[in-house]
Write an enzyme that holds these catalytic residues in place. Structure first.
Site, PDB file in Angstrom:
ATOM      1  N   HIS A  94       6.829   1.745  12.034  1.00 47.34           N
ATOM      2  CA  HIS A  94       6.481   1.949  12.657  1.00 47.34           C
ATOM      3  C   HIS A  94       6.476   1.068  13.606  1.00 47.34           C
ATOM      4  O   HIS A  94       5.938   0.668  13.860  1.00 47.34           O
ATOM      5  CB  HIS A  94       4.796   2.640  12.226  1.00 47.34           C
ATOM      6  CG  HIS A  94       4.191   3.902  12.889  1.00 47.34           C
ATOM      7  ND1 HIS A  94       5.427   4.542  13.686  1.00 47.34           N
ATOM      8  CD2 HIS A  94       2.625   3.976  13.348  1.00 47.34           C
ATOM      9  CE1 HIS A  94       3.937   5.030  13.966  1.00 47.34           C
ATOM     10  NE2 HIS A  94       2.316   4.649  13.673  1.00 47.34           N
ATOM     11  N   GLY A 135       0.822  -1.114  -0.333  1.00 48.01           N
ATOM     12  CA  GLY A 135       0.114  -0.363   0.007  1.00 48.01           C
ATOM     13  C   GLY A 135       0.293   1.546  -0.093  1.00 48.01           C
ATOM     14  O   GLY A 135       1.258   1.893  -1.320  1.00 48.01           O
TER      15      GLY A 135
END
Length: 347
Positions: free
Chosen positions: A123, A39
């Site tokens: 992240h 993505g």
């Protein structure tokens, strides 16, 4: 590692001189890097690693994103697989889905994390907020992150231009005794300009603050405020947009990136310099309380709770589109579309 003086504070950073691509390739020569998700970060990181010579495969469900991976040269059955098969084949699992999607897929990923494998993030959200996400890695796998300081699109674009996007890196769990080297090798592989060390908690708190602050939230708020004041005082949409956005993004910010804010000031008129020097501190004083409120909201996990709750709703995409349309359809950004169409094409 190199020692660099950042405004009087000395930090240790990793550059391509201390850890060249050849060292990164040697470090990961026996690894199969499985990028799960194609993505936002997936395309840039996987394509950069592939072109740097790493053994990379992609795991993605069938659909438009899968088709995009095929268009990018990933071959079904050879380098492109359903997620479960990619998880089995991979020795370094790059978990690059959205935070909400990571929560949903975690049981599947966890089942594939056999002893000796590595779990890679870009992240710190899932692990830092494990009480909310349920993402608790097994003790017998390495866990680390490399967080490029920008979008996957920018990471890819700079790589193609022969440049790099700076990244942070952190080791959360070192089961093998070699997690740090593997982490740095991944950072070099994805195309980082240089790497600076952090930890999962600091990465997520700085990232959430930055996204809601100067990187996205605050800048849109400031744009809107100035644009609306100019329009309310009779300035045309073209004039208001050019003075608010176009001149900043096309002319001034490249100068800041090139050599700093003071250099940008020095390359503007003396009238502009005087105004900027007189007004930057009032803007700082006015906005600093908002940033303090924002940081506290991140620190208390309020922002994490909001993200998980809202982004996990079944109609999240539909609601997101409504909110994005509000921006896209605003007069300011409609004016922006018109201005961009008027930019001359380079020959």
């Amino acid at each position: 590692m190199a020692q660099i003086n950042f405004g009087g504070t000395v930090e240790n950073v990793v550059t391509r001189e201390e850890f060249p691509l050849e060292t990164a390739l040697e470090t990961l020569k026996n690894e199969t890097i499985a990028v799960i998700g194609y993505g936002v970060q997936g395309p840039g990181q996987s394509l950069n690693m592939r072109e740097n010579g790493f053994n990379v495969i992609v795991g993605q469900r069938k659909g438009k994103t899968y088709d995009k991976a095929v268009a990018d040269g990933w071959v079904p059955g050879e380098t492109l697989f359903e997620i479960e098969e990619a998880l089995e084949k991979g020795t370094i699992i790059c978990f690059l889905l959205s935070d909400a999607a990571q929560i949903e897929l975690w049981p599947t990923v966890k089942a594939a994390l056999k002893p000796g494998k590595s779990l890679y993030f870009s992240h710190g959200f899932g692990v830092t907020y494990k009480e909310k996400t349920g993402i608790v890695p097994p003790a017998d796998v390495d866990v680390f992150l490399v967080a490029p300081k920008g979008s996957g699109t920018s990471l890819r674009r700079l790589f193609v231009e022969g440049k790099g996007l700076n990244s942070s890196f952190a080791v959360y769990q070192d089961a093998s005794g070699n997690a740090r080297n593997k982490c740095i090798a991944m950072g070099i592989g994805v195309g980082s300009g240089y790497l600076f060390e952090t930890d999962f908690y600091k990465e997520v708190t700085s990232d959430l603050t930055g996204e809601r602050g100067t990187l996205m939230g605050a800048i849109q708020g400031i744009f809107a405020a100035q644009y609306e004041v100019l329009r309310a005082n009779g300035h045309s949409p073209s004039e208001a947009f050019n003075e608010t956005v176009e001149e900043l993004t096309q002319s001034l910010m490249p100068l800041v990136a090139e050599n700093g804010m003071d250099w940008m000031y020095a390359n503007c008129s003396t009238t502009a310099q005087r105004g900027a020097l007189d007004w930057w501190k009032p803007f700082r004083d006015a906005t600093k309380p908002v940033f303090e409120q924002l940081y506290n909201s991140v620190k208390t996990q309020e922002q994490a709770e909001i993200s998980i709750t809202r982004n996990s709703q079944p109609d999240y995409r539909e609601k997101l589109e409504v909110e994005l349309a509000e921006l896209r359809d605003s007069e300011m950004w409609q004016a922006g579309a018109a201005v961009r169409n008027l930019r001359p094409e380079r020959s």
